[in-house]
Design a protein around this motif. Structure first.
Motif, mmCIF file in Angstrom:
data_model
loop_
_atom_site.group_PDB
_atom_site.id
_atom_site.type_symbol
_atom_site.label_atom_id
_atom_site.label_comp_id
_atom_site.label_asym_id
_atom_site.label_seq_id
_atom_site.Cartn_x
_atom_site.Cartn_y
_atom_site.Cartn_z
ATOM 1 N N ALA A 142 0.704 -1.084 -0.057
ATOM 2 C CA ALA A 142 -0.023 0.035 -0.114
ATOM 3 C C ALA A 142 0.829 1.292 -0.011
ATOM 4 C CB ALA A 142 -0.900 -0.136 1.261
ATOM 5 N N ARG A 144 0.958 5.961 -0.270
ATOM 6 C CA ARG A 144 0.220 6.925 0.097
ATOM 7 C C ARG A 144 -0.754 7.772 -1.030
ATOM 8 N NH1 ARG A 144 1.689 10.544 4.701
ATOM 9 N NH2 ARG A 144 3.020 9.169 4.986
ATOM 10 N N GLU A 157 -10.860 4.101 -2.100
ATOM 11 C CA GLU A 157 -11.216 4.399 -0.608
ATOM 12 C C GLU A 157 -12.714 3.900 -0.083
ATOM 13 O OE1 GLU A 157 -10.871 8.317 0.924
ATOM 14 O OE2 GLU A 157 -8.741 8.539 0.303
ATOM 15 N N PHE A 160 -11.567 0.019 0.162
ATOM 16 C CA PHE A 160 -10.761 -0.120 1.301
ATOM 17 C C PHE A 160 -10.986 1.110 2.248
ATOM 18 C CE2 PHE A 160 -8.500 -2.231 -2.418
ATOM 19 C CZ PHE A 160 -8.429 -3.399 -1.724
ATOM 20 N N ASP A 162 -10.454 1.541 5.194
ATOM 21 C CA ASP A 162 -9.869 1.686 6.583
ATOM 22 C C ASP A 162 -8.576 2.764 6.313
ATOM 23 O OD1 ASP A 162 -8.007 1.521 8.712
ATOM 24 O OD2 ASP A 162 -7.601 -0.650 8.734
ATOM 25 N N GLY A 163 -8.827 4.078 6.976
ATOM 26 C CA GLY A 163 -7.823 5.002 6.829
ATOM 27 C C GLY A 163 -7.128 5.240 7.858
ATOM 28 N N THR A 165 -3.983 4.375 8.684
ATOM 29 C CA THR A 165 -2.819 5.055 8.186
ATOM 30 C C THR A 165 -2.850 5.790 6.674
ATOM 31 O OG1 THR A 165 -1.716 3.047 6.861
ATOM 32 C CG2 THR A 165 -1.866 3.005 9.466
ATOM 33 N N TRP A 167 -1.240 4.877 4.248
ATOM 34 C CA TRP A 167 -0.649 3.874 3.281
ATOM 35 C C TRP A 167 -2.369 3.042 3.116
ATOM 36 C CZ3 TRP A 167 2.395 5.062 7.324
ATOM 37 C CH2 TRP A 167 3.517 5.667 7.129
ATOM 38 N N ARG A 168 -3.055 3.581 2.089
ATOM 39 C CA ARG A 168 -4.185 2.895 1.907
ATOM 40 C C ARG A 168 -4.457 2.687 0.515
ATOM 41 N NH1 ARG A 168 -8.684 7.339 3.993
ATOM 42 N NH2 ARG A 168 -9.991 5.384 3.351
ATOM 43 N N TYR A 169 -3.772 2.847 -0.474
ATOM 44 C CA TYR A 169 -4.071 2.623 -1.949
ATOM 45 C C TYR A 169 -3.086 1.523 -2.302
ATOM 46 C CZ TYR A 169 -5.674 7.136 -0.745
ATOM 47 O OH TYR A 169 -6.536 8.289 -0.194
ATOM 48 N N THR A 229 -1.677 -2.023 5.197
ATOM 49 C CA THR A 229 -1.681 -0.549 5.700
ATOM 50 C C THR A 229 -0.852 -0.037 6.784
ATOM 51 O OG1 THR A 229 -3.517 -1.053 7.084
ATOM 52 C CG2 THR A 229 -4.285 -0.285 4.791
#
Length: 352
Positions: A142, A144, A157, A160, A162-163, A165, A167-169, A229
């Motif tokens: 993942a 940024r 988003e 996924f 869960d934000g 952190t 690092w979610r992409y 993440t």
């Protein structure tokens, strides 16, 4: 892309398990002692596949780091023409089909970019971290920034959410999971297209992965993939400033994520700045010395980083280095850059 010299054709890249593999736990228990040992050895092994149409200095370092940490390494696509980023998916799918004939479906396999990754942790550590996933799931690196197509950010988003952190992409340069599930993913990426034709090699691999995951979720059958993440396994390094520290206190050099305090197994110098940071990490860690490599052994190969591995990255080098993927049209008009991404994300998702 130029064809690599035959020097890159290392025999270890073709090292497959040839012993018969028993696919159910019950069958394993019924096997003689030698069969049980073979099954345990197969399940504990992790096969690393790296698409390298050209064998470069960074590929040699990745291969050595894999071997030193207990992984089995395969170069994929060596000597074949590079036609675009999806060349990787086409090569991976072919090799995974070959491996399925030799290995059990639960065999862990890891797909890594060949020119900008290095393994820092052991195969045992990877097994411990992968045990936290539900059976039959993949783990994806993942990053940024949702790129190169920033305009997919809202859909990614939603897929996924869960934000906790930044690092979610999904980053397509680092994937790990069971062989059978990985092959399903690569088969669908290559063949499950809108027009029913095989994925052209000229397509962008990461855009294809994002589009595929969004389409599958819209059909009510989201693919079993979790994002890393917390950067437990993959540390993507496309950042404005380093989000990690080099830790030299142990027996081997490691990174430590400053936010999550995790120690990633794989450093991935993706994106423009990632190339700088990975080059600097090679130098700060004295990684070649740790791996028992010298520049004399590597100098016949080209390097991908802005400087040869182990060389200091100065501000002058940063100013001069312009990565080749910034060429107009490389990402079908999509733009790179942190400020651009933030403005697009705010427009589409708000300030959350």
């Amino acid at each position: 892309m130029r064809t690599c010299a035959l020097l890159g054709l290392f025999s270890s890249a073709l090292c497959f398990l040839r012993a018969p593999m028993h696919r159910s736990l019950a069958l394993r228990r019924a096997c003689p002692a030698r069969g049980r040992r073979t099954a345990r050895a197969a399940s504990s092994a992790v096969h690393v596949l790296a698409c390298a149409t050209e064998y470069r200095q960074e590929t040699a370092i990745l291969q050595r780091s894999a071997k030193r940490n207990g992984f089995r390494f395969h170069t994929v696509g060596l000597g074949e023409p590079w036609r675009g980023f999806a060349t990787k998916f086409l090569a991976y799918e072919r090799r995974l089909r070959e491996l399925r004939e030799r290995l059990p479906p639960e065999q862990l396999v890891m797909l890594l970019d060949a020119w900008d990754t290095v393994i820092l942790g052991s195969v045992e550590e990877l097994h411990q971290k992968m045990a936290r996933l539900p059976p039959g799931w993949l783990l994806c690196g993942a990053e940024r920034v949702c790129g190169p197509n920033h305009f997919l950010v809202a859909q990614i988003e939603a897929l996924f959410p869960d934000g906790h952190t930044p690092w979610r992409y999904p980053n397509s340069g680092g994937l790990v999971g069971p062989l059978e599930v990985m092959l399903e993913l690569l088969h669908d990426l290559v063949h499950d297209t809108e027009n029913g034709l095989a994925l052209p090699a000229e397509e962008n691999d990461q855009v294809r992965l994002h589009d595929f995951l969004i389409a599958r979720a819209a059909q009510g059958r989201a693919f079993p993939m979790r994002l890393d993440t917390d950067c437990e396994v993959f540390q993507c390094m496309y950042e404005e400033q380093p989000q990690w520290q080099v830790d030299l206190s142990g027996q081997k050099p490691r990174l430590r994520n400053q936010l999550t305090q995790s120690q990633p197994l794989v450093a991935h110098g993706n994106g423009h700045t990632g190339r700088w940071f990975l080059s600097a990490m090679y130098s700060e860690m004295k990684l070649l010395d740790h791996l028992g490599l010298s520049m004399a052994e590597l100098q016949h190969l080209q390097h991908e980083m802005p400087v040869p591995p182990g060389t200091e990255v100065t501000e002058e080098i940063k100013a001069e280095y312009c990565p080749w993927w910034y060429m107009p049209g490389m990402h079908k008009g999509a733009t790179d850059g942190f400020a651009t991404f933030r403005s697009i994300r705010e427009m589409m998702c708000g300030r959350g």
